[in-house]
Design a protein around this motif. Structure first.
Motif, mmCIF file in Angstrom:
data_model
loop_
_atom_site.group_PDB
_atom_site.id
_atom_site.type_symbol
_atom_site.label_atom_id
_atom_site.label_comp_id
_atom_site.label_asym_id
_atom_site.label_seq_id
_atom_site.Cartn_x
_atom_site.Cartn_y
_atom_site.Cartn_z
ATOM 1 N N THR A 1 0.706 -0.998 -0.043
ATOM 2 C CA THR A 1 -0.151 0.093 0.648
ATOM 3 C C THR A 1 1.089 1.594 0.103
ATOM 4 O O THR A 1 2.106 1.484 0.978
ATOM 5 N N LEU A 2 0.810 2.092 -0.680
ATOM 6 C CA LEU A 2 1.575 3.361 -1.157
ATOM 7 C C LEU A 2 -0.063 4.624 -0.638
ATOM 8 O O LEU A 2 -0.785 4.584 -1.143
ATOM 9 N N THR A 3 0.648 5.019 0.552
ATOM 10 C CA THR A 3 -0.742 6.223 0.897
ATOM 11 C C THR A 3 0.351 7.478 0.589
ATOM 12 O O THR A 3 1.747 7.924 1.314
ATOM 13 N N LEU A 4 -0.453 8.150 0.212
ATOM 14 C CA LEU A 4 0.183 9.959 -0.390
ATOM 15 C C LEU A 4 -0.348 11.208 0.752
ATOM 16 O O LEU A 4 -1.561 10.871 0.765
ATOM 17 N N LEU A 5 0.556 12.082 1.164
ATOM 18 C CA LEU A 5 0.336 12.434 2.069
ATOM 19 C C LEU A 5 -0.362 13.934 2.189
ATOM 20 O O LEU A 5 0.655 13.918 1.768
ATOM 21 N N TYR A 6 -1.365 14.483 2.736
ATOM 22 C CA TYR A 6 -1.333 16.089 2.172
ATOM 23 C C TYR A 6 -1.799 17.275 3.012
ATOM 24 O O TYR A 6 -2.442 16.643 4.251
ATOM 25 N N ALA A 7 -1.672 18.089 2.475
ATOM 26 C CA ALA A 7 -2.248 18.931 4.142
ATOM 27 C C ALA A 7 -3.569 20.048 3.976
ATOM 28 O O ALA A 7 -4.110 20.339 4.723
ATOM 29 N N ALA A 8 -4.408 19.303 2.033
ATOM 30 C CA ALA A 8 -5.459 20.891 2.254
ATOM 31 C C ALA A 8 -5.910 19.991 2.514
ATOM 32 O O ALA A 8 -6.805 19.021 2.705
ATOM 33 N N LYS A 9 -6.779 20.806 2.813
ATOM 34 C CA LYS A 9 -8.411 20.757 3.594
ATOM 35 C C LYS A 9 -9.475 19.927 2.546
ATOM 36 O O LYS A 9 -9.973 19.106 3.135
ATOM 37 N N SER A 10 -9.409 20.067 1.754
ATOM 38 C CA SER A 10 -10.269 19.529 0.659
ATOM 39 C C SER A 10 -9.913 18.339 0.687
ATOM 40 O O SER A 10 -8.289 17.823 -0.203
ATOM 41 N N GLU A 11 -10.532 17.485 0.025
ATOM 42 C CA GLU A 11 -10.061 16.126 -0.308
ATOM 43 C C GLU A 11 -10.173 15.762 -2.030
ATOM 44 O O GLU A 11 -9.538 15.121 -2.533
ATOM 45 N N HIS A 12 -10.667 17.398 -2.722
ATOM 46 C CA HIS A 12 -10.189 17.025 -4.195
ATOM 47 C C HIS A 12 -8.959 17.695 -4.845
ATOM 48 O O HIS A 12 -9.681 19.097 -4.458
ATOM 49 N N ASN A 13 -7.806 17.723 -4.779
ATOM 50 C CA ASN A 13 -6.865 18.758 -4.706
ATOM 51 C C ASN A 13 -5.329 17.174 -4.922
ATOM 52 O O ASN A 13 -5.519 16.800 -5.628
ATOM 53 N N HIS A 14 -3.961 18.045 -4.721
ATOM 54 C CA HIS A 14 -3.002 17.830 -5.964
ATOM 55 C C HIS A 14 -3.273 16.299 -5.616
ATOM 56 O O HIS A 14 -1.838 14.940 -6.692
ATOM 57 N N ALA A 15 -2.670 15.674 -4.499
ATOM 58 C CA ALA A 15 -2.833 14.147 -4.129
ATOM 59 C C ALA A 15 -3.112 13.262 -4.376
ATOM 60 O O ALA A 15 -3.503 12.348 -5.031
ATOM 61 N N THR A 16 -4.573 13.430 -5.137
ATOM 62 C CA THR A 16 -5.927 12.576 -5.758
ATOM 63 C C THR A 16 -5.949 12.645 -7.328
ATOM 64 O O THR A 16 -5.681 11.348 -7.787
ATOM 65 N N VAL A 17 -5.168 13.972 -8.285
ATOM 66 C CA VAL A 17 -4.560 13.890 -9.073
ATOM 67 C C VAL A 17 -3.491 12.707 -9.848
ATOM 68 O O VAL A 17 -3.687 12.265 -10.127
#
Length: 113
Positions: free
Chosen positions: A89-105
């Protein structure tokens, strides 16, 4: 499997390999308090692209296209993270409040081979 998770959420064993994919260190988070395996700044959107999205100078579709172009310029890091995702499993960590952000892209980009 590729997952996305906010840095402020507790880590779990199910996270597997944890990669911070923000260009800037998360606000209010001490480095010793964030369990992560690596910080991959090279796969974060450029400062110019990030600012364009946050200022509404471009829409989400234009951001996604421009970000894909930036990711294609980083074939070694993309291939390495894809390989990790094939093994565990690879988990991409991000700080943005929105779930729609660069990590999902980025997750979608890594999953598409």
């Amino acid at each position: 499997m590729i997952r996305c998770k906010r840095v402020y959420e507790p880590a779990s064993n199910a996270d597997g390999y944890r990669v911070l994919v923000d260009r800037l260190w998360p606000r209010g988070m001490a480095k010793r308090d964030l369990p992560y395996d690596e910080w991959c700044k090279t796969l974060a959107p450029s400062t110019e692209l990030r600012k364009a999205l946050h200022s509404d100078a471009i829409d989400v579709a234009a951001f996604r296209k421009a970000y894909h172009d930036e990711l294609q310029a980083q074939p070694e890091d993309v291939a390495r993270l894809r390989e990790i995702a094939h093994r565990q499993t690879l988990t991409l960590l991000y700080a943005a409040k929105s779930e729609h952000n660069h990590a999902t892209v980025l997750a979608d980009f890594l999953a598409a081979e």
